[in-house]
Design a protein around this motif. Sequence first.
Motif, PDB file in Angstrom:
ATOM      1  N   GLY A   1     -13.715  10.330   6.229  1.00  0.00           N
ATOM      2  CA  GLY A   1     -12.970   9.256   6.884  1.00  0.00           C
ATOM      3  C   GLY A   1     -12.028   9.811   7.925  1.00  0.00           C
TER       4      GLY A   1
ATOM      5  N   ASP B   1       0.845  -1.189   0.000  1.00  0.00           N
ATOM      6  CA  ASP B   1       0.000   0.000   0.000  1.00  0.00           C
ATOM      7  C   ASP B   1       0.882   1.241   0.000  1.00  0.00           C
ATOM      8  OD1 ASP B   1      -2.188  -1.653   0.123  1.00  0.00           O
ATOM      9  OD2 ASP B   1      -2.548  -1.334   2.253  1.00  0.00           O
TER      10      ASP B   1
ATOM     11  N   PHE C   1      -8.981   8.666   8.612  1.00  0.00           N
ATOM     12  CA  PHE C   1      -7.582   8.568   8.205  1.00  0.00           C
ATOM     13  C   PHE C   1      -7.442   8.775   6.700  1.00  0.00           C
ATOM     14  CE2 PHE C   1      -8.457   5.796  11.815  1.00  0.00           C
ATOM     15  CZ  PHE C   1      -7.644   6.387  12.772  1.00  0.00           C
ATOM     16  N   SER C   2      -8.243   9.671   6.153  1.00  0.00           N
ATOM     17  CA  SER C   2      -8.320   9.832   4.702  1.00  0.00           C
ATOM     18  C   SER C   2      -7.799  11.172   4.196  1.00  0.00           C
ATOM     19  CB  SER C   2      -9.770   9.617   4.244  1.00  0.00           C
ATOM     20  OG  SER C   2     -10.642  10.475   4.944  1.00  0.00           O
TER      21      SER C   2
ATOM     22  N   CYS D   1      -3.968   2.279  -2.320  1.00  0.00           N
ATOM     23  CA  CYS D   1      -4.181   2.117  -0.887  1.00  0.00           C
ATOM     24  C   CYS D   1      -5.679   2.230  -0.604  1.00  0.00           C
ATOM     25  CB  CYS D   1      -3.422   3.188  -0.107  1.00  0.00           C
ATOM     26  SG  CYS D   1      -3.427   2.897   1.679  1.00  0.00           S
TER      27      CYS D   1
ATOM     28  N   TRP E   1      -5.054  12.006   3.086  1.00  0.00           N
ATOM     29  CA  TRP E   1      -4.135  11.869   1.953  1.00  0.00           C
ATOM     30  C   TRP E   1      -4.848  11.683   0.619  1.00  0.00           C
ATOM     31  CZ3 TRP E   1      -4.639   7.396  -0.815  1.00  0.00           C
ATOM     32  CH2 TRP E   1      -5.308   6.343  -0.182  1.00  0.00           C
ATOM     33  N   ILE E   2      -6.121  11.322   0.615  1.00  0.00           N
ATOM     34  CA  ILE E   2      -6.740  10.905  -0.656  1.00  0.00           C
ATOM     35  C   ILE E   2      -6.835  11.994  -1.723  1.00  0.00           C
ATOM     36  CG2 ILE E   2      -7.900   8.908   0.337  1.00  0.00           C
ATOM     37  CD1 ILE E   2     -10.539  10.386   0.184  1.00  0.00           C
TER      38      ILE E   2
ATOM     39  N   ARG F   1       0.612   5.690  -0.020  1.00  0.00           N
ATOM     40  CA  ARG F   1      -0.230   6.883   0.115  1.00  0.00           C
ATOM     41  C   ARG F   1       0.454   8.134  -0.406  1.00  0.00           C
ATOM     42  NH1 ARG F   1      -0.179   3.877   4.483  1.00  0.00           N
ATOM     43  NH2 ARG F   1      -2.075   2.877   5.157  1.00  0.00           N
TER      44      ARG F   1
ATOM     45  N   VAL G   1      -8.973   2.950   1.906  1.00  0.00           N
ATOM     46  CA  VAL G   1      -9.307   3.794   3.054  1.00  0.00           C
ATOM     47  C   VAL G   1     -10.794   3.624   3.373  1.00  0.00           C
ATOM     48  CG1 VAL G   1      -9.752   5.875   1.687  1.00  0.00           C
ATOM     49  CG2 VAL G   1      -9.029   6.101   4.062  1.00  0.00           C
ATOM     50  N   THR G   2     -11.105   3.631   4.659  1.00  0.00           N
ATOM     51  CA  THR G   2     -12.474   3.471   5.136  1.00  0.00           C
ATOM     52  C   THR G   2     -13.159   4.830   5.256  1.00  0.00           C
ATOM     53  OG1 THR G   2     -11.866   1.503   6.394  1.00  0.00           O
ATOM     54  CG2 THR G   2     -13.871   2.632   7.091  1.00  0.00           C
TER      55      THR G   2
END
Length: 169
Positions: free
Chosen positions: A67, A16, A69-70, A114, A72-73, A18, A116-117
């Motif tokens: 999210g 993964d 922990f998102s 990667c 970075w998206i 990011r 992500v939730t």
Amino acid sequence: MSETRDAYRTIVTKRDTRSYTDQQIPAEAERRILQAGRMAGSSKNVQPCRFVVIDDRAVKDELAKCGDFSGWIPTAPLLIAVVGTDVGTRNDFDAGRAAQNMMVAAWGEGISSCPVTMHRQECAAEVLGLPAGYRVPIVLGFGYIAKAQKKVPEAARRSWDEYVHRNRW
């Protein structure tokens, strides 16, 4: 035989990532990634997954807020939201199958990814304009690797005996 070896090598070397370059994903590679997800098996062949392709920076920025922990998206050149229905007991498992197919197919193309939730489902549904009864089990970020990956030797994984048991635990 070489196809089997290539598939195995692709699976065991995938990591993964990011951190991506700005290089866009070619349309043909994007299509193959989506096709790999589309061809994933599903429980009783109900095919519950749908995909939302996201390449608009404003949509990425809004989706990142859904999210925990998102953050970075928005930097990923391409996002694919795997969407499923609220009905059925195996839809999240089937979404995972589709997601893994897409990530492995991408890695075979030299494209990293990667998952992500989306912890706030109402937020994700609103940002993506989903119809009632649909949710986002997972979003995948795709792009070309911006920095060298860490070398993770097999020794860094838990031992074989910790993972594998035969007949009984």
